[in-house]
Design a protein around this motif. Structure first.
Motif, mmCIF file in Angstrom:
data_model
loop_
_atom_site.group_PDB
_atom_site.id
_atom_site.type_symbol
_atom_site.label_atom_id
_atom_site.label_comp_id
_atom_site.label_asym_id
_atom_site.label_seq_id
_atom_site.Cartn_x
_atom_site.Cartn_y
_atom_site.Cartn_z
ATOM 1 N N GLU A 141 40.206 41.099 40.726
ATOM 2 C CA GLU A 141 40.420 42.584 40.367
ATOM 3 C C GLU A 141 40.076 42.904 38.906
ATOM 4 O O GLU A 141 39.491 42.065 38.096
ATOM 5 C CB GLU A 141 41.923 42.655 40.392
ATOM 6 N N PRO A 142 39.624 44.057 38.893
ATOM 7 C CA PRO A 142 39.709 45.360 39.918
ATOM 8 C C PRO A 142 38.415 45.417 40.599
ATOM 9 O O PRO A 142 37.265 44.735 40.199
ATOM 10 C CB PRO A 142 39.791 46.354 38.961
ATOM 11 N N ASN A 143 38.477 46.246 41.945
ATOM 12 C CA ASN A 143 37.289 46.249 42.256
ATOM 13 C C ASN A 143 36.257 47.485 41.354
ATOM 14 O O ASN A 143 36.578 47.981 40.604
ATOM 15 C CB ASN A 143 37.605 47.159 43.626
ATOM 16 N N THR A 144 34.954 46.928 41.904
ATOM 17 C CA THR A 144 33.931 48.014 41.137
ATOM 18 C C THR A 144 32.935 48.198 42.127
ATOM 19 O O THR A 144 32.619 47.442 42.920
ATOM 20 C CB THR A 144 33.447 47.431 39.928
ATOM 21 N N THR A 145 32.211 49.444 42.018
ATOM 22 C CA THR A 145 31.072 49.550 42.840
ATOM 23 C C THR A 145 29.761 48.900 42.235
ATOM 24 O O THR A 145 28.573 49.010 42.959
ATOM 25 C CB THR A 145 30.798 51.364 43.100
ATOM 26 N N LYS A 146 29.739 48.473 41.113
ATOM 27 C CA LYS A 146 28.555 47.537 40.769
ATOM 28 C C LYS A 146 28.375 46.663 41.681
ATOM 29 O O LYS A 146 28.927 45.874 42.394
ATOM 30 C CB LYS A 146 28.852 46.890 39.473
ATOM 31 N N GLY A 147 26.910 46.465 41.808
ATOM 32 C CA GLY A 147 26.563 45.490 42.738
ATOM 33 C C GLY A 147 26.030 44.052 42.478
ATOM 34 O O GLY A 147 25.479 43.297 43.119
ATOM 35 N N GLN A 148 26.457 43.791 41.051
ATOM 36 C CA GLN A 148 25.816 42.529 40.461
ATOM 37 C C GLN A 148 27.012 41.595 40.081
ATOM 38 O O GLN A 148 28.026 42.034 39.975
ATOM 39 C CB GLN A 148 25.035 42.545 39.398
ATOM 40 N N HIS A 149 26.642 40.239 40.183
ATOM 41 C CA HIS A 149 27.495 39.264 39.576
ATOM 42 C C HIS A 149 28.740 38.634 40.176
ATOM 43 O O HIS A 149 29.637 38.886 39.635
ATOM 44 C CB HIS A 149 27.477 39.488 37.993
ATOM 45 N N PHE A 150 28.554 38.520 41.620
ATOM 46 C CA PHE A 150 29.859 38.220 42.335
ATOM 47 C C PHE A 150 29.962 36.768 42.383
ATOM 48 O O PHE A 150 31.270 36.156 42.563
ATOM 49 C CB PHE A 150 29.839 38.418 43.842
ATOM 50 N N GLY A 151 29.273 35.892 41.642
ATOM 51 C CA GLY A 151 29.318 34.509 41.580
ATOM 52 C C GLY A 151 28.519 33.922 43.117
ATOM 53 O O GLY A 151 27.413 34.572 43.323
ATOM 54 N N SER A 152 28.953 33.114 43.955
ATOM 55 C CA SER A 152 30.464 32.672 43.824
ATOM 56 C C SER A 152 30.029 31.444 44.814
ATOM 57 O O SER A 152 29.738 31.193 45.868
ATOM 58 C CB SER A 152 31.259 33.681 44.533
ATOM 59 N N ARG A 153 30.329 30.188 44.328
ATOM 60 C CA ARG A 153 30.248 28.873 44.784
ATOM 61 C C ARG A 153 31.661 28.221 45.082
ATOM 62 O O ARG A 153 32.367 28.498 44.220
ATOM 63 C CB ARG A 153 29.387 28.124 44.162
ATOM 64 N N ILE A 154 31.717 27.225 45.839
ATOM 65 C CA ILE A 154 32.997 26.488 46.165
ATOM 66 C C ILE A 154 32.765 25.013 45.816
ATOM 67 O O ILE A 154 31.738 24.715 46.682
ATOM 68 C CB ILE A 154 33.575 26.991 47.693
ATOM 69 N N VAL A 155 33.513 24.510 45.552
ATOM 70 C CA VAL A 155 33.456 22.832 45.335
ATOM 71 C C VAL A 155 35.147 22.376 45.309
ATOM 72 O O VAL A 155 35.845 22.856 44.694
ATOM 73 C CB VAL A 155 32.749 22.249 44.145
ATOM 74 N N PHE A 156 35.176 21.340 46.331
ATOM 75 C CA PHE A 156 36.404 20.539 45.798
ATOM 76 C C PHE A 156 36.108 19.188 44.904
ATOM 77 O O PHE A 156 35.181 18.628 45.196
ATOM 78 C CB PHE A 156 36.829 20.133 47.298
ATOM 79 N N ASP A 157 36.984 18.877 44.222
ATOM 80 C CA ASP A 157 36.684 17.764 43.559
ATOM 81 C C ASP A 157 37.545 16.564 44.023
ATOM 82 O O ASP A 157 37.990 16.541 45.214
ATOM 83 C CB ASP A 157 37.313 17.947 41.886
ATOM 84 N N THR A 158 37.297 15.354 43.373
ATOM 85 C CA THR A 158 38.058 14.248 44.081
ATOM 86 C C THR A 158 39.500 14.193 44.261
ATOM 87 O O THR A 158 40.043 13.382 44.868
ATOM 88 C CB THR A 158 37.559 12.835 43.416
ATOM 89 N N SER A 159 40.115 14.923 43.649
ATOM 90 C CA SER A 159 41.670 15.113 43.416
ATOM 91 C C SER A 159 42.032 16.157 44.620
ATOM 92 O O SER A 159 43.351 16.646 44.758
ATOM 93 C CB SER A 159 42.266 15.550 42.318
#
Length: 368
Positions: A141-159
């Motif tokens: 949050e919050p939402n924005t109408t800007k179109g840049q910089h969402f990320g977004s990667r996902i990783v699980f660690d060994t735990s």
């Protein structure tokens, strides 16, 4: 499988006062590729299922199951906010997927009171050609109408902890350094969305307790090191200053207080590249290569390339092979030079490297 040998030639480099070492990276011509999944527009992410089929996220908002040369679009995705750099983003399997069937997806979501969207993470299972048992785990949050910089990667660690990235959404002056705001952060959750009790900022008043590290700009690469098991990321800088970092609990990575980049206009963002209490990148690019996707070569399929870090370049359309010595990048070279905007990279179950390329598809890297 469609065979397509890419002719790779040495690039011509022009030397000028502004030329940096990264401009002079040699082009390795001893490689080619096979097209494995053709005719994709923007394969932002993909992963392999236990039967060696693929799940592929097309940024526009399509989740594709690719099996036996057939693409099937899966139903049941949440509403996707497809704007600018936002859309359907990363996808990953739970470490115990064979037992529990959970898949994890990040995406730009319009859910919330404000107009626009922001990054969300959900999990679901697949039944037939549909997503079922959908659970929203986090919504920035919050939402924005800007179109840049969402990320977004996902990783699980060994735990078994779930890590994910959210970019600062173009709000560099307010988001990255403020623990009470989403954006410009790496987050850590339990696999069911719960906040770990030992997250670094759980005792900070009004802090977003899922935050694990902060001071990031727009991380679009994240991978677990195959030997040390540390979490490595890379993130987009502005004009120059793309970074590779190793993520530490509670650490501040400096954006925008310190950076090796400048505004796109060429003006200064800050006169500081270092500051006490802020992490230094283990490597940075100047000029920017616009990095996306990240993978380590841990198999024996590529000879002495084993141990290399691979990073995609959106700006210059190649796969960057980084030779590592410990936690240092000591050499770089261009693979698949000119192939197109490299968006995603994975090492497959067979040990080969697969690369998602915009307006081409997913290709398998072949060392000639």
């Amino acid at each position: 499988m469609i065979r397509a040998l890419k002719t790779l030639s040495l690039a011509v480099f022009f030397i000028c006062l502004n030329t940096c070492a990264q401009d002079k990276n040699p082009v390795n011509t001893q490689n080619s590729y096979d097209i494995v999944v053709p005719e994709l527009t923007n394969p932002w992410a993909f992963t392999f299922l236990p039967d060696n089929s693929m799940l592929i996220n097309e940024k526009e908002g399509k989740l594709i199951h690719f099996k036996d040369q057939v693409k099937t679009e899966l139903k049941g995705l949440p509403e996707i906010y497809a704007r600018g750099q936002g859309g359907l983003l990363d996808i990953a399997l739970h470490p115990d997927y064979k037992t529990n069937g959970w898949i994890y997806i990040s995406y730009a979501s319009p859910k919330g009171e404000d107009e626009g969207g922001n990054t969300a993470v959900m999990r679901a299972k697949i039944k037939g050609d549909s997503l079922v048992e959908k659970q929203l785990l986090y919504k920035a949050e919050p939402n924005t109408t800007k179109g840049q910089h969402f990320g977004s990667r996902i990783v699980f660690d060994t735990s078994g902890y779930l890590f994910f990235t959210i970019g600062e959404r173009g709000e560099r002056e307010v988001n990255p350094q403020d623990l009470t705001r989403d954006g410009g952060k790496v987050y850590r959750l339990h696999d069911n969305g719960g906040v770990p009790e030992d997250n670094p900022f759980v005792e900070i008043e009004n802090a977003k307790t899922a935050i694990y590290s902060y001071g990031h700009r727009n991380p679009q690469g994240m991978e677990l090191h195959p030997e040390t098991k540390a979490i490595w990321t890379h993130e987009h800088g502005p004009k120059g200053g793309d970074e590779i970092n190793i993520i530490k609990k509670g650490a501040n990575y400096g954006w925008p207080v310190i950076t090796y980049g400048k505004n796109y206009s060429g003006t200064s963002i800050t006169d500081k590249t270092k500051k006490e209490g802020m992490e230094q990148p283990l490597h940075f690019w100047d000029p920017s290569i616009a990095p996306s996707g990240m993978a380590f070569i841990s198999s024996n399929k590529y000879g002495d390339w084993k141990g290399s870090l691979l990073v995609g370049s959106l700006k210059f359309s190649y796969l960057d092979r980084c030779t590592l010595k410990g936690n240092k990048v000591i050499k770089e070279e261009r693979l698949l030079d000119g192939i197109g905007r490299v968006r995603s990279i994975e090492q497959g179950p067979d040990g080969f490297i697969y690369v998602g390329v915009e307006n081409l598809g997913i290709v398998k890297l072949i060392r000639s």
